[in-house]
Design a protein around this motif. Structure first.
Motif, PDB file in Angstrom:
ATOM      1  N   UNK A   1       0.870  -1.177   0.000  1.00 50.35           N
ATOM      2  CA  UNK A   1       0.000   0.000   0.000  1.00 50.35           C
ATOM      3  C   UNK A   1       0.910   1.231   0.000  1.00 50.35           C
ATOM      4  N   UNK A   2       0.890   2.009  -1.076  1.00 54.66           N
ATOM      5  CA  UNK A   2       1.819   3.122  -1.181  1.00 54.66           C
ATOM      6  C   UNK A   2       1.215   4.305  -1.927  1.00 54.66           C
ATOM      7  N   UNK A   3       1.725   5.492  -1.615  1.00 56.19           N
ATOM      8  CA  UNK A   3       1.409   6.706  -2.363  1.00 56.19           C
ATOM      9  C   UNK A   3       2.670   7.253  -3.040  1.00 56.19           C
ATOM     10  N   UNK A   4       3.707   6.432  -3.102  1.00 57.69           N
ATOM     11  CA  UNK A   4       4.976   6.884  -3.681  1.00 57.69           C
ATOM     12  C   UNK A   4       5.604   5.811  -4.587  1.00 57.69           C
ATOM     13  N   UNK A   5       4.824   5.269  -5.507  1.00 55.61           N
ATOM     14  CA  UNK A   5       5.378   4.264  -6.413  1.00 55.61           C
ATOM     15  C   UNK A   5       6.232   4.909  -7.496  1.00 55.61           C
ATOM     16  N   UNK A   6       6.996   4.078  -8.174  1.00 58.16           N
ATOM     17  CA  UNK A   6       7.625   4.456  -9.440  1.00 58.16           C
ATOM     18  C   UNK A   6       6.970   3.599 -10.510  1.00 58.16           C
ATOM     19  N   UNK A   7       6.395   4.248 -11.512  1.00 59.81           N
ATOM     20  CA  UNK A   7       5.720   3.530 -12.585  1.00 59.81           C
ATOM     21  C   UNK A   7       6.714   3.297 -13.722  1.00 59.81           C
ATOM     22  N   UNK A   8       6.801   2.062 -14.152  1.00 57.70           N
ATOM     23  CA  UNK A   8       7.703   1.728 -15.248  1.00 57.70           C
ATOM     24  C   UNK A   8       6.880   1.387 -16.482  1.00 57.70           C
ATOM     25  N   UNK A   9       7.048   2.192 -17.524  1.00 62.09           N
ATOM     26  CA  UNK A   9       6.337   2.011 -18.781  1.00 62.09           C
ATOM     27  C   UNK A   9       7.297   1.384 -19.792  1.00 62.09           C
TER      28      UNK A   9
ATOM     29  N   UNK B   1      16.110  -0.842  -5.803  1.00 61.39           N
ATOM     30  CA  UNK B   1      15.690  -1.371  -4.514  1.00 61.39           C
ATOM     31  C   UNK B   1      14.205  -1.460  -4.280  1.00 61.39           C
ATOM     32  N   UNK B   2      13.385  -1.004  -5.242  1.00 65.06           N
ATOM     33  CA  UNK B   2      11.937  -1.076  -5.078  1.00 65.06           C
ATOM     34  C   UNK B   2      11.421  -2.448  -5.515  1.00 65.06           C
TER      35      UNK B   2
ATOM     36  N   UNK C   1       6.473  -0.147  -9.114  1.00 69.59           N
ATOM     37  CA  UNK C   1       7.585  -0.409  -8.199  1.00 69.59           C
ATOM     38  C   UNK C   1       7.318   0.325  -6.884  1.00 69.59           C
ATOM     39  N   UNK C   2       7.408  -0.437  -5.789  1.00 72.58           N
ATOM     40  CA  UNK C   2       6.936   0.047  -4.488  1.00 72.58           C
ATOM     41  C   UNK C   2       8.071  -0.008  -3.469  1.00 72.58           C
ATOM     42  N   UNK C   3       8.236   1.045  -2.646  1.00 63.33           N
ATOM     43  CA  UNK C   3       9.268   1.016  -1.599  1.00 63.33           C
ATOM     44  C   UNK C   3       9.058  -0.162  -0.656  1.00 63.33           C
TER      45      UNK C   3
END
Length: 262
Positions: free
Chosen positions: A162-170, A232-233, A179-181
């Motif tokens: 559950x996150x509000x700070x993902x990195x989206x990989x397209x 690291x995510x 990608x989630x911490x």
């Protein structure tokens, strides 16, 4: 004087091969021996392969290390080829290289990488960067973008991320990966495994399994510079888990990974 096609040339052969020249310097190394060193490689797409491979002008290949194949792998590649065994660094590698029958590729020798066949070479480089699994496709993009979207991941109805700070990989041709911490993932519900993979766009990945034993989570501890934001995510296979983005449940996509994840 040898001439080469320009970078704008894209051609299809009667055999169904798609090919185009590349301006990247490409090297293939076996042990301490450079087997291929080319500034004029050609990218080749075979009809049944989603990724390209390289073919090289003969002058850029150590042909003195090649021998006519004792057990040629007929039918492995498009058309009727001539296969070669490679003898280098004290090792004989069968069917390490071959030629295509296409007139456009006459005078070129192809080497497989690692997606479906092991080429027998230890390292491949585009310019001075080591590349894994297969050559990079110039028609494909991979973009890693930090986001503030609300992403939730469930496995069998249990919330595991559950996150509000993902990195989206397209990545062209694949679903968006989230990608989630690690701090936002229930690591106690996952088990680290020895499974590893490589990607020419992202680097080397390590994996975790769910309690069902399937490797559905991965991370790049040292990704390539172009996607450093995912370092690291943790990412989950959309094909095997339920992902909700901004309160909208995503449909599970069907991809080449789907069967393996069952």
């Amino acid at each position: 004087m040898t001439t080469f096609p320009t970078a704008r040339d894209v051609r299809t052969t009667p055999e169904g091969l798609l090919w185009e020249p590349s301006e990247r310097r490409v090297r293939g190394i076996k042990g301490d021996i450079t087997v291929v060193d080319s500034r004029h490689p050609v990218l080749v797409w075979e009809p049944d392969m989603p990724v390209p491979l390289y073919a090289f002008p003969r002058a850029d290949v150590r042909e003195d290390l090649l021998r006519p194949a004792k057990n040629p792998q007929t039918g492995t590649h498009t058309g009727s080829q001539v296969f070669y065994d490679l003898e280098a660094d004290g090792e004989l590698v069968e069917n390490a290289a071959w030629t295509f029958p296409a007139a456009d590729l006459a005078g070129h020798i192809a080497f497989a990488w690692f997606l479906r066949w092991d080429s027998g070479l230890d390292h491949w480089y585009e310019e001075d960067e080591e590349i894994f699994i297969h050559p990079r496709d110039p028609h494909k993009r991979v973009d890693a973008m930090p986001s503030s979207r609300h992403v939730q991941v469930e496995i069998d109805g249990m919330l595991v991320a559950d996150t509000h700070r993902p990195v989206l990989l397209f990545e062209t041709g694949l679903p968006t990966r989230y990608y989630i911490p690690c701090e936002d993932v229930r690591l106690d519900l996952l088990d680290a495994t020895d499974f590893r993979t490589g990607c020419p766009y992202k680097g080397r990945a390590e994996y975790w399994s769910s309690r069902t034993g399937t490797n559905i989570v991965w991370s790049y501890p040292d990704p390539l510079p172009a996607v450093s934001a995912i370092k690291g995510l943790l990412a989950f296979y959309n094909e095997a888990v339920d992902i909700t983005v901004d309160e909208h449940r995503l449909e599970r996509p069907v991809t080449p990974f789907t069967e393996r994840l069952k």
